[in-house]
Design a protein around this motif. Sequence first.
Motif, mmCIF file in Angstrom:
data_model
loop_
_atom_site.group_PDB
_atom_site.id
_atom_site.type_symbol
_atom_site.label_atom_id
_atom_site.label_comp_id
_atom_site.label_asym_id
_atom_site.label_seq_id
_atom_site.Cartn_x
_atom_site.Cartn_y
_atom_site.Cartn_z
ATOM 1 N N THR A 99 -16.836 15.377 9.015
ATOM 2 C CA THR A 99 -16.635 14.159 8.228
ATOM 3 C C THR A 99 -15.915 13.142 9.107
ATOM 4 O O THR A 99 -15.503 13.456 10.215
ATOM 5 N N CYS A 100 -15.793 11.910 8.619
ATOM 6 C CA CYS A 100 -15.111 10.857 9.370
ATOM 7 C C CYS A 100 -13.850 10.445 8.624
ATOM 8 O O CYS A 100 -13.873 10.325 7.388
ATOM 9 N N PRO A 101 -12.751 10.190 9.322
ATOM 10 C CA PRO A 101 -11.523 9.760 8.638
ATOM 11 C C PRO A 101 -11.698 8.383 8.026
ATOM 12 O O PRO A 101 -12.378 7.516 8.582
ATOM 13 N N GLU A 102 -11.107 8.211 6.859
ATOM 14 C CA GLU A 102 -11.171 6.918 6.191
ATOM 15 C C GLU A 102 -10.257 5.928 6.913
ATOM 16 O O GLU A 102 -9.158 6.298 7.329
ATOM 17 N N PRO A 103 -10.699 4.672 7.081
ATOM 18 C CA PRO A 103 -9.814 3.680 7.714
ATOM 19 C C PRO A 103 -8.601 3.403 6.834
ATOM 20 O O PRO A 103 -8.684 3.528 5.610
ATOM 21 N N PRO A 104 -7.480 3.037 7.426
ATOM 22 C CA PRO A 104 -6.279 2.765 6.622
ATOM 23 C C PRO A 104 -6.523 1.607 5.661
ATOM 24 O O PRO A 104 -7.132 0.600 6.013
ATOM 25 N N GLY A 105 -6.083 1.782 4.429
ATOM 26 C CA GLY A 105 -6.313 0.753 3.413
ATOM 27 C C GLY A 105 -5.391 -0.437 3.587
ATOM 28 O O GLY A 105 -4.214 -0.298 3.885
ATOM 29 N N THR A 106 -5.929 -1.642 3.402
ATOM 30 C CA THR A 106 -5.122 -2.871 3.456
ATOM 31 C C THR A 106 -5.393 -3.623 2.161
ATOM 32 O O THR A 106 -6.295 -4.454 2.092
ATOM 33 N N CYS A 107 -4.629 -3.304 1.141
ATOM 34 C CA CYS A 107 -4.905 -3.847 -0.180
ATOM 35 C C CYS A 107 -4.048 -5.054 -0.531
ATOM 36 O O CYS A 107 -4.241 -5.665 -1.578
ATOM 37 N N GLY A 108 -3.103 -5.413 0.313
ATOM 38 C CA GLY A 108 -2.337 -6.617 0.036
ATOM 39 C C GLY A 108 -1.311 -6.424 -1.058
ATOM 40 O O GLY A 108 -1.046 -5.322 -1.511
ATOM 41 N N GLU A 109 -0.738 -7.548 -1.504
ATOM 42 C CA GLU A 109 0.383 -7.498 -2.439
ATOM 43 C C GLU A 109 -0.012 -7.109 -3.850
ATOM 44 O O GLU A 109 0.836 -6.746 -4.660
ATOM 45 N N TYR A 110 -1.316 -7.180 -4.186
ATOM 46 C CA TYR A 110 -1.729 -6.884 -5.554
ATOM 47 C C TYR A 110 -2.179 -5.438 -5.736
ATOM 48 O O TYR A 110 -2.617 -5.061 -6.799
#
Length: 222
Positions: A99-110
């Motif tokens: 499998t491939c690692p998921e990229p780090p999430g960048t969801c912001g302030e909300y």
Amino acid sequence: PPVMLVELLFQAACVSLFLSSGQGRVYPARKKPASFAVERRRVGPHVCFPGSGSGCCPGWMLSPGSGKCTLPLCSFGCGGGSCIAPNLCMCPDGEQGITCPEPPGTCGEYGCDLSCNHGGCQEVARVCPVGFSMAETANGIRCTDIDECQSAACEGMCVNTEGGFACECGAGRELSADRHSCRDTDECQATPCQHRCENSVGSYRCSCRPGYHLHGNRHSCV
């Protein structure tokens, strides 16, 4: 000891009898059935005996384009990568694995919401597009269009659009390169006069060379 020797001689005789009498039947029995050969020609590589679902071997599935067993299956998913063999992924960074690692999430302030489809779920940022304001309600986030005309500096008329605004100028004037201010339209560039054209703010005037006078249509010379 003599008893064990007799038993060994008896077993050797049995094996010899089996090989001499059954040799003609052992090898034909190992041939693939005729129906399997037909199935292999029809479906292509990576085909197993009928009765295993689509006929494809484990780890393979029918390709929608060719209808042959050429599409590999990756049980754990490949994330942003692609499945290149059964349970083998090619990842965006060039690495290979189950499998491939998921990229780090960048969801912001909300924070994040889940966006799901047939391929699975992924986290998406809870933000609104540019030109929209966000309001969190009991039914989730609501994005409403911002009326930029309340603060826009248009020299002429301001028209609010979805996610933005546009400035417009009146007759005889056109929008400048800065998309905010207006300038006079030089109608003489379109050569509306037969002889001479004099541009003016919002309009123009035609005239004739000596020996001619302006026709009643205000454009031609006689």
